[in-house]
Design an enzyme around this catalytic site. Structure first.
Site, PDB file in Angstrom:
ATOM      1  N   ALA A  43       0.694  -1.126   0.091  1.00 15.93           N
ATOM      2  CA  ALA A  43       0.060   0.041  -0.017  1.00 15.93           C
ATOM      3  C   ALA A  43       0.773   1.248  -0.078  1.00 15.93           C
ATOM      4  O   ALA A  43       0.458   2.285  -0.509  1.00 15.93           O
ATOM      5  CB  ALA A  43      -1.089  -0.013   1.159  1.00 15.93           C
ATOM      6  N   GLY A  95       8.588   2.739  -0.694  1.00 19.07           N
ATOM      7  CA  GLY A  95       9.543   2.727   0.325  1.00 19.07           C
ATOM      8  C   GLY A  95       9.928   1.130   0.767  1.00 19.07           C
ATOM      9  O   GLY A  95      11.367   1.111   1.564  1.00 19.07           O
ATOM     10  N   GLY A  99      21.571 -14.052  16.364  1.00 19.71           N
ATOM     11  CA  GLY A  99      22.484 -12.891  16.848  1.00 19.71           C
ATOM     12  C   GLY A  99      22.919 -12.053  15.942  1.00 19.71           C
ATOM     13  O   GLY A  99      24.216 -11.691  15.924  1.00 19.71           O
ATOM     14  N   GLY A 145      18.493  -9.080  14.669  1.00 21.20           N
ATOM     15  CA  GLY A 145      18.205  -9.474  15.817  1.00 21.20           C
ATOM     16  C   GLY A 145      18.705  -8.741  16.912  1.00 21.20           C
ATOM     17  O   GLY A 145      18.130  -8.265  17.927  1.00 21.20           O
ATOM     18  N   GLU A 158      19.981  -5.311  17.131  1.00 19.86           N
ATOM     19  CA  GLU A 158      19.264  -4.230  17.246  1.00 19.86           C
ATOM     20  C   GLU A 158      18.019  -4.286  17.994  1.00 19.86           C
ATOM     21  O   GLU A 158      17.882  -3.540  18.825  1.00 19.86           O
ATOM     22  CB  GLU A 158      19.231  -3.547  15.678  1.00 19.86           C
ATOM     23  CG  GLU A 158      20.821  -3.083  15.050  1.00 19.86           C
ATOM     24  CD  GLU A 158      20.159  -2.303  13.850  1.00 19.86           C
ATOM     25  OE1 GLU A 158      21.441  -2.031  13.162  1.00 19.86           O
ATOM     26  OE2 GLU A 158      19.236  -2.136  13.367  1.00 19.86           O
ATOM     27  N   VAL A 217      16.833 -14.619  11.638  1.00 21.15           N
ATOM     28  CA  VAL A 217      17.906 -15.294  11.267  1.00 21.15           C
ATOM     29  C   VAL A 217      18.426 -15.091   9.970  1.00 21.15           C
ATOM     30  O   VAL A 217      19.328 -15.957   9.447  1.00 21.15           O
ATOM     31  CB  VAL A 217      17.759 -17.143  11.667  1.00 21.15           C
ATOM     32  CG1 VAL A 217      17.508 -17.315  12.782  1.00 21.15           C
ATOM     33  CG2 VAL A 217      16.446 -17.332  10.402  1.00 21.15           C
ATOM     34  N   HIS A 222      37.567  20.983  17.127  1.00 15.97           N
ATOM     35  CA  HIS A 222      37.602  20.351  18.574  1.00 15.97           C
ATOM     36  C   HIS A 222      36.631  20.969  19.453  1.00 15.97           C
ATOM     37  O   HIS A 222      36.398  22.159  19.386  1.00 15.97           O
ATOM     38  CB  HIS A 222      38.970  20.604  19.097  1.00 15.97           C
ATOM     39  CG  HIS A 222      39.118  20.415  20.578  1.00 15.97           C
ATOM     40  ND1 HIS A 222      39.209  18.982  20.746  1.00 15.97           N
ATOM     41  CD2 HIS A 222      39.226  21.087  21.661  1.00 15.97           C
ATOM     42  CE1 HIS A 222      39.646  19.088  22.223  1.00 15.97           C
ATOM     43  NE2 HIS A 222      39.294  19.880  22.825  1.00 15.97           N
TER      44      HIS A 222
HETATM   45  C1  LIG Z   1      14.544  -4.390  10.956  1.00 14.65           C
HETATM   46  C2  LIG Z   1      15.323  -3.948   9.748  1.00 14.65           C
HETATM   47  C3  LIG Z   1      16.435  -3.073   9.833  1.00 14.65           C
HETATM   48  C4  LIG Z   1      17.132  -2.634   8.875  1.00 14.65           C
HETATM   49  N1  LIG Z   1      17.983  -1.846   9.186  1.00 14.65           N
HETATM   50  C5  LIG Z   1      18.919  -1.376   8.136  1.00 14.65           C
HETATM   51  C6  LIG Z   1      19.770  -0.260   8.374  1.00 14.65           C
HETATM   52  O1  LIG Z   1      19.873   0.441   9.399  1.00 14.65           O
HETATM   53  N2  LIG Z   1      20.602   0.021   7.423  1.00 14.65           N
HETATM   54  C7  LIG Z   1      20.406  -0.630   6.349  1.00 14.65           C
HETATM   55  O2  LIG Z   1      21.197  -0.244   5.048  1.00 14.65           O
HETATM   56  N3  LIG Z   1      19.737  -1.702   5.900  1.00 14.65           N
HETATM   57  C8  LIG Z   1      19.008  -1.842   6.887  1.00 14.65           C
HETATM   58  N4  LIG Z   1      17.972  -2.865   6.680  1.00 14.65           N
HETATM   59  C9  LIG Z   1      17.823  -3.857   5.321  1.00 14.65           C
HETATM   60  C10 LIG Z   1      17.149  -2.888   4.105  1.00 14.65           C
HETATM   61  O3  LIG Z   1      16.030  -2.624   4.770  1.00 14.65           O
HETATM   62  C11 LIG Z   1      17.270  -3.479   2.843  1.00 14.65           C
HETATM   63  O4  LIG Z   1      18.497  -3.728   2.508  1.00 14.65           O
HETATM   64  C12 LIG Z   1      16.444  -2.614   2.065  1.00 14.65           C
HETATM   65  O5  LIG Z   1      15.166  -2.600   2.247  1.00 14.65           O
HETATM   66  C13 LIG Z   1      16.509  -3.346   0.608  1.00 14.65           C
HETATM   67  O6  LIG Z   1      15.846  -2.504  -0.313  1.00 14.65           O
HETATM   68  P1  LIG Z   1      15.205  -3.367  -1.843  1.00 14.65           P
HETATM   69  O7  LIG Z   1      14.663  -2.405  -2.637  1.00 14.65           O
HETATM   70  O8  LIG Z   1      16.224  -4.431  -2.297  1.00 14.65           O
HETATM   71  O9  LIG Z   1      14.076  -4.555  -1.487  1.00 14.65           O
HETATM   72  P2  LIG Z   1      12.733  -4.091  -0.331  1.00 14.65           P
HETATM   73  O10 LIG Z   1      12.967  -3.086   0.641  1.00 14.65           O
HETATM   74  O11 LIG Z   1      12.416  -5.401   0.237  1.00 14.65           O
HETATM   75  O12 LIG Z   1      11.783  -3.674  -1.433  1.00 14.65           O
HETATM   76  C14 LIG Z   1      11.269  -4.444  -2.378  1.00 14.65           C
HETATM   77  C15 LIG Z   1       9.833  -4.049  -2.880  1.00 14.65           C
HETATM   78  O13 LIG Z   1       9.281  -4.812  -3.820  1.00 14.65           O
HETATM   79  C16 LIG Z   1       7.753  -4.842  -3.841  1.00 14.65           C
HETATM   80  N5  LIG Z   1       7.916  -6.255  -4.329  1.00 14.65           N
HETATM   81  C17 LIG Z   1       8.138  -7.373  -4.433  1.00 14.65           C
HETATM   82  N6  LIG Z   1       7.681  -8.257  -5.463  1.00 14.65           N
HETATM   83  C18 LIG Z   1       6.915  -7.648  -6.138  1.00 14.65           C
HETATM   84  C19 LIG Z   1       6.072  -7.801  -7.131  1.00 14.65           C
HETATM   85  N7  LIG Z   1       6.264  -8.831  -7.877  1.00 14.65           N
HETATM   86  N8  LIG Z   1       5.292  -6.814  -7.627  1.00 14.65           N
HETATM   87  C20 LIG Z   1       5.180  -5.773  -7.345  1.00 14.65           C
HETATM   88  N9  LIG Z   1       6.158  -5.377  -6.225  1.00 14.65           N
HETATM   89  C21 LIG Z   1       6.806  -6.199  -5.593  1.00 14.65           C
HETATM   90  C22 LIG Z   1       7.866  -5.372  -2.346  1.00 14.65           C
HETATM   91  O14 LIG Z   1       6.516  -5.094  -1.975  1.00 14.65           O
HETATM   92  C23 LIG Z   1       8.743  -4.000  -1.735  1.00 14.65           C
HETATM   93  O15 LIG Z   1       8.285  -2.968  -1.379  1.00 14.65           O
HETATM   94  C24 LIG Z   1      17.055  -3.213   7.723  1.00 14.65           C
HETATM   95  C25 LIG Z   1      16.004  -4.530   7.406  1.00 14.65           C
HETATM   96  C26 LIG Z   1      15.426  -4.793   8.555  1.00 14.65           C
HETATM   97  C27 LIG Z   1      14.148  -5.709   8.164  1.00 14.65           C
END
Ligand SMILES: Cc1cc2nc3c(=O)[nH]c(=O)nc-3n(C[C@H](O)[C@H](O)[C@H](O)COP(=O)(O)OP(=O)(O)OC[C@H]3O[C@@H](n4cnc5c(N)ncnc54)[C@H](O)[C@@H]3O)c2cc1C
Length: 484
Positions: free
Chosen positions: A38, A41, A183, A187, A189, A271, A445
């Site tokens: 929805a 991001g 860990g 996990g 964080e 994990v 500094h």
């Molecule tokens: C709790 C947590 C904390 C994190 N903290 C950090 C951090 O501090 N710093 C950091 O660098 N990274 C962090 N990450 C990792 C970071 O979130 C990911 O590396 C990043 O979101 C990757 O982006 P992406 O665009 O590859 O994938 P995603 O963010 O997974 O985006 C993929 C998108 O594609 C959409 N999608 C999938 N398949 C389809 C389809 N067939 N049709 C239409 N839409 C589709 C999904 O709905 C999603 O919105 C964290 C992750 C988590 C879970």
């Protein structure tokens, strides 16, 4: 079925996809950005980086308030209004995801809501929530579908008792007792957040250490911090399953080969993540997918099908938001006809534990493996004026250089604001800086970045706020000195 034509289609509006769509639009391309959720991001904005950091900052505040008496600040013990904190976190997410939607619109990117299936090298079908299908055609497709949490046997996610990171970030409640399986970075964080908010947290890590791959000196400090907050960390601990006994969830675990039971109220399974690469047509059109499910790409993020590109978590580790966005932008530029290629020196990581940990470039071990003779400079925050003044003296900055040329090869930082401090090291690496370049740069500094300056000076044997001792000779290499 209605058909629409574009220059490029981006599938997934996470940090891999949404900046790529903007970059394509900046380069004059007509772009469709397809997203099934929805809000835009992806994981990072909706339930990853951003909301977790909002919770971490709030949990840090509670933690600081508990320790404020050290500095003569006497406050009532802090109480956490969980609903209010969740509302704040949700507001942060809303602001940022809404901001992305505005940016896409402002750049002329067409956001198409629905689930995409790749039906040909230049065609995608999008199924909307209402079941309506639309066909999109374009000269290039960028797949940025990300990754999702891995489930382990015996701990099926149920969104209620067994949480993935998604539920943990949602902050449904602060359980009295939380068992955290895994860990790794996520996990650790999230477990730290819950510990600071008042939960009794127990970590179960199957490997012999937590935060595998992270500087061991930093890991020691993170573990010390957890111990001080009453968190139990078990390594060599294999979680086998759980059962409900009355009000308790009882986790069965084998620790160092011995069966044990740990009672708790909620279980967080963190994990790892698996790529979202299957089930939407990639295999059928011939996109090559590796054994672990990651899409194989060349240094321009092109897959085995020349019109299809991939970026972000779906292309493999490290699963980091800034890696995803850089990759997406490279792919966007290549699609727009530029000669861009992957060529970074260092990919920074920032881990928001307590203390924070961050690194970029090579560790001493990696430098040695790559054939360098490394010199190391280390400066402790305990000797830095700013760190002492703000009462955060735990940690260090460690730099690795090449003994022969004094080229900076890498840095790791553990301590206050490490995630922010690593940016200077990343810039230095990209600019090909030598240790002297950092040593000669005037740092204001009293500030925390002075520790990076002093660490580089320490590697050169010229630190001011510590005694420069000659390097201890390594085994079989008597006489190796810091000033070699
Ligand atoms: C709790 C947590 C904390 C994190 N903290 C950090 C951090 O501090 N710093 C950091 O660098 N990274 C962090 N990450 C990792 C970071 O979130 C990911 O590396 C990043 O979101 C990757 O982006 P992406 O665009 O590859 O994938 P995603 O963010 O997974 O985006 C993929 C998108 O594609 C959409 N999608 C999938 N398949 C389809 C389809 N067939 N049709 C239409 N839409 C589709 C999904 O709905 C999603 O919105 C964290 C992750 C988590 C879970």
């Amino acid at each position: 079925m209605p058909t629409q034509t574009y220059d490029a289609i981006v599938i997934g509006a996470g940090t891999g996809g949404y900046p790529a769509a903007i970059r394509l639009a900046q380069l004059g391309k007509k772009v469709a950005l397809v997203e099934k959720d929805a809000t835009l991001g992806g994981v990072c904005l909706n339930w990853g980086c951003i909301p977790s950091k909002a919770l971490i900052a709030a949990a840090n505040l509670v933690d600081e308030m508990r320790g404020a008496a050290d500095r003569g600040i006497i406050a009532e013990p802090p109480r956490v209004d969980v609903a209010k904190l969740r509302e704040f976190k949700d507001g942060v997410v809303k602001k940022l995801t809404g901001g992305v939607a505005l940016l896409e619109k402002g750049n002329g990117v067409e956001v198409v809501r629905g689930t995409a299936t790749v039906v040909g090298p230049t065609a995608v079908e999008v199924a909307g929530k209402d079941g309506q299908k639309t066909r999109l055609e374009a000269g290039a497709i960028l797949v940025a579908t990300g990754a999702r949490p891995i489930e382990i046997p015996g701990f099926a996610f149920d969104g209620k008792d067994v949480w993935s990171a998604r539920e943990a970030v949602d902050l449904p409640e602060v359980p009295k007792r939380l068992v955290c399986i895994g860990g790794g970075i996520i996990g650790m964080e999230l477990g730290t957040v819950y510990a600071k908010l008042g939960a009794e947290v127990t970590f179960l890590e199957a490997l012999p250490q937590v935060l595998t791959g992270v500087d061991p000196d930093a890991v020691r400090l993170v573990q010390k911090g957890l111990r001080q907050r009453g968190v139990a960390v078990h390594v060599n601990a294999k979680a086998k399953g759980y059962e409900r006994r009355g009000k308790d969830l009882v986790v069965k675990v084998e620790i160092d080969g011995k069966e044990q039971e740990i009672a708790c109220d909620k279980i967080l399974v963190a994990v790892g993540f698996k790529p979202s690469s299957a089930g939407f047509g990639l295999e059928q059109v011939g996109v090559k997918i590796g054994p672990k499910g990651f899409i194989e790409v060349d240094p321009q993020y092109r897959t085995s099908v020349p019109t299809i590109f991939a970026a972000g978590d779906v292309t493999g580790p490290p699963l980091l938001a800034h890696k995803a966005s850089k990759e997406g932008e490279i792919a966007a530029e290549v699609i727009a006809g530029h000669k861009t290629v992957r060529d970074w020196v260092g990919m920074p990581t920032a881990i928001f534990t307590d203390p924070e940990v961050a690194a970029v470039g090579l560790s001493e071990e990696e430098a040695r493996k790559q054939g360098y003779d490394p010199i190391v400079g280390k400066f402790a925050f305990g000797a830095l004026g700013r760190a002492i003044a703000i009462h955060h003296t735990e940690g260090f900055v460690k730099v690795v250089g090449d003994r022969k040329t004094k080229l900076l090869l890498g840095a790791s930082i553990c301590g206050p604001e490490a995630g922010d401090l690593i940016a200077e090291a990343a810039l230095a690496l990209e600019m090909g800086a030598y240790l002297e370049d950092v040593a000669l740069t005037i740092h204001a500094h009293p500030t925390l970045p002075e520790a990076f300056n002093e660490a580089c000076r320490a590697a050169l044997g010229e630190a001011i706020h510590m005694l420069n001792r000659p390097e201890r000779p390594r085994k079989g290499e008597a006489g190796a000195g810091a000033r070699a």
